[in-house]
Write a protein that holds these residues in place. Sequence first.
Motif, PDB file in Angstrom:
ATOM      1  N   ARG A 150      -9.339 -14.094 -22.852  1.00 19.16           N
ATOM      2  CA  ARG A 150     -10.345 -13.072 -23.144  1.00 19.16           C
ATOM      3  C   ARG A 150     -10.679 -13.044 -24.633  1.00 19.16           C
ATOM      4  O   ARG A 150     -11.822 -12.791 -25.019  1.00 19.16           O
ATOM      5  CB  ARG A 150      -9.846 -11.698 -22.688  1.00 19.16           C
ATOM      6  CG  ARG A 150     -10.885 -10.593 -22.880  1.00 19.16           C
ATOM      7  CD  ARG A 150     -10.457  -9.261 -22.267  1.00 19.16           C
ATOM      8  NE  ARG A 150     -11.466  -8.241 -22.521  1.00 19.16           N
ATOM      9  CZ  ARG A 150     -12.563  -8.073 -21.821  1.00 19.16           C
ATOM     10  NH1 ARG A 150     -12.815  -8.868 -20.776  1.00 19.16           N
ATOM     11  NH2 ARG A 150     -13.431  -7.125 -22.124  1.00 19.16           N
ATOM     12  N   THR A 200     -14.594 -13.710 -24.261  1.00 17.83           N
ATOM     13  CA  THR A 200     -15.310 -12.437 -24.424  1.00 17.83           C
ATOM     14  C   THR A 200     -15.359 -11.990 -25.880  1.00 17.83           C
ATOM     15  O   THR A 200     -16.434 -11.757 -26.437  1.00 17.83           O
ATOM     16  CB  THR A 200     -14.671 -11.339 -23.556  1.00 17.83           C
ATOM     17  OG1 THR A 200     -14.856 -11.685 -22.168  1.00 17.83           O
ATOM     18  CG2 THR A 200     -15.321  -9.991 -23.808  1.00 17.83           C
ATOM     19  N   ILE A 255      -8.958 -15.924 -11.114  1.00 18.43           N
ATOM     20  CA  ILE A 255      -8.893 -14.493 -11.455  1.00 18.43           C
ATOM     21  C   ILE A 255      -8.795 -14.322 -12.970  1.00 18.43           C
ATOM     22  O   ILE A 255      -9.496 -13.498 -13.575  1.00 18.43           O
ATOM     23  CB  ILE A 255      -7.702 -13.830 -10.740  1.00 18.43           C
ATOM     24  CG1 ILE A 255      -7.908 -13.863  -9.231  1.00 18.43           C
ATOM     25  CG2 ILE A 255      -7.514 -12.385 -11.217  1.00 18.43           C
ATOM     26  CD1 ILE A 255      -6.651 -13.552  -8.432  1.00 18.43           C
ATOM     27  N   LYS A 256      -7.936 -15.115 -13.606  1.00 19.47           N
ATOM     28  CA  LYS A 256      -7.771 -15.028 -15.057  1.00 19.47           C
ATOM     29  C   LYS A 256      -9.063 -15.413 -15.777  1.00 19.47           C
ATOM     30  O   LYS A 256      -9.450 -14.778 -16.764  1.00 19.47           O
ATOM     31  CB  LYS A 256      -6.627 -15.943 -15.511  1.00 19.47           C
ATOM     32  CG  LYS A 256      -5.240 -15.471 -15.094  1.00 19.47           C
ATOM     33  CD  LYS A 256      -4.184 -16.464 -15.568  1.00 19.47           C
ATOM     34  CE  LYS A 256      -2.785 -16.039 -15.152  1.00 19.47           C
ATOM     35  NZ  LYS A 256      -1.766 -17.043 -15.578  1.00 19.47           N
ATOM     36  N   ASN A 296     -11.704 -12.659 -15.481  1.00 15.21           N
ATOM     37  CA  ASN A 296     -11.340 -11.549 -16.372  1.00 15.21           C
ATOM     38  C   ASN A 296     -11.492 -11.920 -17.843  1.00 15.21           C
ATOM     39  O   ASN A 296     -11.752 -11.053 -18.683  1.00 15.21           O
ATOM     40  CB  ASN A 296      -9.907 -11.094 -16.089  1.00 15.21           C
ATOM     41  CG  ASN A 296      -9.829 -10.122 -14.930  1.00 15.21           C
ATOM     42  OD1 ASN A 296     -10.759  -9.342 -14.694  1.00 15.21           O
ATOM     43  ND2 ASN A 296      -8.718 -10.144 -14.188  1.00 15.21           N
ATOM     44  N   ILE A 311     -11.518 -13.948  -5.658  1.00 17.32           N
ATOM     45  CA  ILE A 311     -12.279 -13.030  -6.506  1.00 17.32           C
ATOM     46  C   ILE A 311     -12.616 -11.751  -5.747  1.00 17.32           C
ATOM     47  O   ILE A 311     -12.459 -10.643  -6.274  1.00 17.32           O
ATOM     48  CB  ILE A 311     -13.556 -13.722  -7.021  1.00 17.32           C
ATOM     49  CG1 ILE A 311     -13.190 -14.943  -7.866  1.00 17.32           C
ATOM     50  CG2 ILE A 311     -14.391 -12.750  -7.860  1.00 17.32           C
ATOM     51  CD1 ILE A 311     -14.365 -15.832  -8.214  1.00 17.32           C
ATOM     52  N   SER A 366      -9.590  -9.585  -5.371  1.00 16.91           N
ATOM     53  CA  SER A 366      -9.174  -9.031  -6.664  1.00 16.91           C
ATOM     54  C   SER A 366     -10.066  -7.869  -7.083  1.00 16.91           C
ATOM     55  O   SER A 366      -9.600  -6.917  -7.714  1.00 16.91           O
ATOM     56  CB  SER A 366      -9.201 -10.133  -7.733  1.00 16.91           C
ATOM     57  OG  SER A 366      -8.214 -11.100  -7.468  1.00 16.91           O
ATOM     58  N   VAL A 367     -11.345  -7.946  -6.733  1.00 14.84           N
ATOM     59  CA  VAL A 367     -12.230  -6.807  -7.003  1.00 14.84           C
ATOM     60  C   VAL A 367     -11.828  -5.617  -6.149  1.00 14.84           C
ATOM     61  O   VAL A 367     -11.712  -4.481  -6.644  1.00 14.84           O
ATOM     62  CB  VAL A 367     -13.707  -7.183  -6.739  1.00 14.84           C
ATOM     63  CG1 VAL A 367     -14.606  -5.950  -6.842  1.00 14.84           C
ATOM     64  CG2 VAL A 367     -14.173  -8.246  -7.726  1.00 14.84           C
ATOM     65  N   LYS A 386      -7.961  -5.700  -9.527  1.00 21.43           N
ATOM     66  CA  LYS A 386      -7.527  -6.672 -10.524  1.00 21.43           C
ATOM     67  C   LYS A 386      -8.700  -7.190 -11.360  1.00 21.43           C
ATOM     68  O   LYS A 386      -8.523  -7.636 -12.497  1.00 21.43           O
ATOM     69  CB  LYS A 386      -6.812  -7.851  -9.852  1.00 21.43           C
ATOM     70  CG  LYS A 386      -5.466  -7.483  -9.238  1.00 21.43           C
ATOM     71  CD  LYS A 386      -4.808  -8.707  -8.607  1.00 21.43           C
ATOM     72  CE  LYS A 386      -3.472  -8.350  -7.967  1.00 21.43           C
ATOM     73  NZ  LYS A 386      -2.851  -9.543  -7.312  1.00 21.43           N
ATOM     74  N   ILE A 387      -9.887  -7.168 -10.768  1.00 21.35           N
ATOM     75  CA  ILE A 387     -11.114  -7.521 -11.479  1.00 21.35           C
ATOM     76  C   ILE A 387     -12.068  -6.339 -11.344  1.00 21.35           C
ATOM     77  O   ILE A 387     -12.294  -5.845 -10.241  1.00 21.35           O
ATOM     78  CB  ILE A 387     -11.785  -8.785 -10.900  1.00 21.35           C
ATOM     79  CG1 ILE A 387     -10.875 -10.009 -11.060  1.00 21.35           C
ATOM     80  CG2 ILE A 387     -13.131  -9.039 -11.578  1.00 21.35           C
ATOM     81  CD1 ILE A 387     -11.429 -11.277 -10.418  1.00 21.35           C
ATOM     82  N   GLU A 388     -12.620  -5.899 -12.451  1.00 22.03           N
ATOM     83  CA  GLU A 388     -13.567  -4.783 -12.405  1.00 22.03           C
ATOM     84  C   GLU A 388     -14.911  -5.252 -11.845  1.00 22.03           C
ATOM     85  O   GLU A 388     -15.382  -6.339 -12.162  1.00 22.03           O
ATOM     86  CB  GLU A 388     -13.774  -4.195 -13.802  1.00 22.03           C
ATOM     87  CG  GLU A 388     -12.536  -3.515 -14.369  1.00 22.03           C
ATOM     88  CD  GLU A 388     -12.812  -2.875 -15.724  1.00 22.03           C
ATOM     89  OE1 GLU A 388     -13.968  -2.957 -16.198  1.00 22.03           O
ATOM     90  OE2 GLU A 388     -11.861  -2.297 -16.289  1.00 22.03           O
ATOM     91  N   ARG A 397     -17.501  -6.626 -14.190  1.00 21.53           N
ATOM     92  CA  ARG A 397     -17.392  -8.023 -14.642  1.00 21.53           C
ATOM     93  C   ARG A 397     -18.179  -8.947 -13.718  1.00 21.53           C
ATOM     94  O   ARG A 397     -18.851  -9.880 -14.168  1.00 21.53           O
ATOM     95  CB  ARG A 397     -15.899  -8.409 -14.670  1.00 21.53           C
ATOM     96  CG  ARG A 397     -15.586  -9.878 -14.977  1.00 21.53           C
ATOM     97  CD  ARG A 397     -15.753 -10.219 -16.446  1.00 21.53           C
ATOM     98  NE  ARG A 397     -17.119 -10.551 -16.782  1.00 21.53           N
ATOM     99  CZ  ARG A 397     -17.676 -11.753 -16.638  1.00 21.53           C
ATOM    100  NH1 ARG A 397     -16.964 -12.774 -16.174  1.00 21.53           N
ATOM    101  NH2 ARG A 397     -18.910 -11.957 -16.985  1.00 21.53           N
TER     102      ARG A 397
END
Length: 352
Positions: free
Chosen positions: A258, A262, A294-295, A298, A324, A327-328, A332-334, A337
Amino acid sequence: MKKIILLFIFTISLFGAPSDKELRNMIGQMVMVGFTGDSSSDEWVKQLHLDIKNGRIGGVMILARNISSKQGLKNLTKYLNSASSKYPLFIAIDEEGGQISRFNKFSDFEHFPSAYKVGSELDLNSANKLYTNMATQLKNLGINMNFAPVVDLHNDISPIIGQRQRAFSKDAGEVTAYASEFISAFDNVGVASVLKHFPGHGNASSDTHKISTIVDSFDFDEIRPYYELIKRKKAKFIMVGHMIIPTIDDVNPATLSRQIVTNLLKDSLNYEGVVISDDMLMKALGGTLEQNAIKAVNAGVDILLVSEYFYNKTNSIKALNDAIFNSVKSGKIEIARIIDAYNRIIAQKARF
């Protein structure tokens, strides 16, 4: 004729959270896959056509194994593109010139010199003409995205960049100038360019295809071409590499960081385009495809590139989509994102 699409920017504040179906469709746009087969009659090409039609993927990658002939490739890309209705399909290839070309074993394709040869022997005007010819060949083949130009800095220490003459120059200013001509030529023809490998692969002494790669001598001059091309509004797609840059993040490869994707690229450099991963099956990442997907999401990656339709006896498309999506749903994932990635992707697809 170009497809006409409605640019639909999704925001939670206006529309509420997306339904599961909408979420699945958004995630599908974030997946780009390589495959086996070179004809619409091949079983797995037919399956890929169905995956495209059902919105499970937003792009495909053409490899040498998908090319039987010039006409065969035209027929293949036309067939795959016919499955995409709502948004254009990204059909991508690695065509840098020199050693990095999927056409080298075929005599009926036009072949081009390496980036290093271009940077060493051609002026900018000549480079623009050469890359206009390269882009035109791809366009005529039904390809609308090229994983090039390389904007790494040349260094003979690198077995995968310098030793294969994939970078224009060791000088950041020259790299920027030649990359700018490359992008302009491709934009004029209507083929997308993908700058690579952020934040800089030129000083890597090993190959991320094979092993974990740490760049200890990272020079922030390597970021200058990205900074300049972003500032000039030339960068629409950037591929992030798998090397570890300890001066920025001493734990995660860039794709999973990140801090790099990001904080540095999107925030500090104010990059508003699409971030594409390098192949998620390369050995430098370690871990499983699902864990790394997933990583990467994110971290800020928008499109996940995977070179094989099958991974560990599993359909990689399903593995990515499910990882994915789940995870949403689990937090785990917003969701923001996913929406951000989707909006960036369709904003670029509107150009086609």
